[in-house]
Design an enzyme around this catalytic site. Structure first.
Site, PDB file in Angstrom:
ATOM      1  N   GLY A  29       0.815  -1.206   0.000  1.00 14.45           N
ATOM      2  CA  GLY A  29       0.000   0.000   0.000  1.00 14.45           C
ATOM      3  C   GLY A  29       0.844   1.249   0.000  1.00 14.45           C
ATOM      4  O   GLY A  29       2.053   1.186  -0.247  1.00 14.45           O
ATOM      5  N   ASN A  30       0.216   2.388   0.238  1.00 12.52           N
ATOM      6  CA  ASN A  30       0.959   3.651   0.302  1.00 12.52           C
ATOM      7  C   ASN A  30       0.337   4.536   1.368  1.00 12.52           C
ATOM      8  O   ASN A  30      -0.662   4.179   1.978  1.00 12.52           O
ATOM      9  CB  ASN A  30       0.992   4.326  -1.078  1.00 12.52           C
ATOM     10  CG  ASN A  30      -0.394   4.670  -1.594  1.00 12.52           C
ATOM     11  OD1 ASN A  30      -1.085   5.510  -1.023  1.00 12.52           O
ATOM     12  ND2 ASN A  30      -0.810   3.995  -2.653  1.00 12.52           N
ATOM     13  N   ARG A  31       0.927   5.685   1.609  1.00  9.75           N
ATOM     14  CA  ARG A  31       0.534   6.534   2.735  1.00  9.75           C
ATOM     15  C   ARG A  31      -0.583   7.534   2.440  1.00  9.75           C
ATOM     16  O   ARG A  31      -0.848   8.401   3.260  1.00  9.75           O
ATOM     17  CB  ARG A  31       1.754   7.291   3.269  1.00  9.75           C
ATOM     18  CG  ARG A  31       2.809   6.383   3.834  1.00  9.75           C
ATOM     19  CD  ARG A  31       3.878   7.157   4.570  1.00  9.75           C
ATOM     20  NE  ARG A  31       4.947   6.268   4.983  1.00  9.75           N
ATOM     21  CZ  ARG A  31       4.879   5.466   6.041  1.00  9.75           C
ATOM     22  NH1 ARG A  31       3.800   5.463   6.804  1.00  9.75           N
ATOM     23  NH2 ARG A  31       5.888   4.674   6.349  1.00  9.75           N
TER      24      ARG A  31
END
Ligand code: C5P
Length: 227
Positions: A29-31
């Protein structure tokens, strides 16, 4: 919908970060928190638009009265976005889309075994949804397409040049550049953006809340639509 400069306009907004599964319990995933995309949805609705939100993973609530659907992966987002873009006047691609996904997704949880070598994850490219939305666009120039560019560079001049070439490469009408980092922008309430336009309008920088940044982007969209 409300009266306002975007009354009667259908505005599609993607928000949040995609999640690319590795196995039934893990993902890459990412932030992205989705805050900027949600702020844009609110600002577009306040300007009278009929808003449709496609939310990847977000950490904030979707405001009441905003039509929305949820997706998980970049491939899901692609399908939903291309379909909705075909009936939109404006598309704002604020979602952080994974550039790569695991080549294989296992049906059961990946196990650690003392006798086996450490696992290697092979990644494959995801399609660039923004580019595909541009390719799908009609000859009348509808929808107006807005991309985002999250850059970690700290040399302002270079970042701007890079963003201008990205605007050309992707073929969108506006590109919203924002500087990001581990503790910068992602998940925060403040942001720093520069809006670049293919129409040749002067780059416009803004520093402040994500709500005020959203208002700046919506104003620019209104200006572009009115030629
Ligand atoms: O190339 P880069 O990831 O910096 O471009 C960012 C813009 O492109 C964002 O608007 C993002 O939503 C979009 N994008 C996309 N599909 C991808 C990667 C990025 O639509 N696979």
């Amino acid at each position: 919908s409300e009266p306002g400069p975007l009354a009667g306009k259908r505005v599609l907004i993607t928000a949040g970060g995609t999640r690319e599964p590795l196995d039934p319990v893990r993902f890459l995933g990412n932030r992205s928190s989705g805050k900027q995309g949600i702020a844009l949805a609110r600002a577009a609705a306040a300007a009278g638009a009929e808003v449709e939100l496609i939310a990847a993973h977000i950490e904030v609530a979707i405001p009441d009265g905003i039509k929305s659907s949820s997706v998980e992966t970049a491939l899901d987002l692609r399908e939903a976005t291309l379909e909705a873009a075909a009936r939109s006047d404006v598309v704002i691609m604020a979602a952080a889309v994974a550039d790569f996904r695991p080549a294989e997704v296992t049906d059961s949880k990946i196990k650690k075994r003392d006798d086996a070598a450490d696992p290697v994850i092979t990644l494959v490219r995801n399609p660039d949804i923004l580019v595909e939305v541009v390719q799908q666009r009609g000859t009348d120039g509808t929808p107006l397409i807005v991309g985002f560019a999250a850059e970690t560079g700290d040399d302002r001049g270079n970042v701007l040049d890079y963003a201008l070439s990205k605007l050309e490469r992707k073929g969108c009408d506006l590109l919203v550049l924002n500087r990001v980092g581990r503790h910068l922008v992602f998940g925060q309430d403040e942001t720093e953006i520069t809006v670049l336009a293919r129409s040749g309008a002067e780059p416009q920088s803004h520093r402040g809340s994500k709500d005020s940044a959203a208002a700046t982007v919506i104003e620019r969209i209104v200006a572009e639509l009115s030629g």
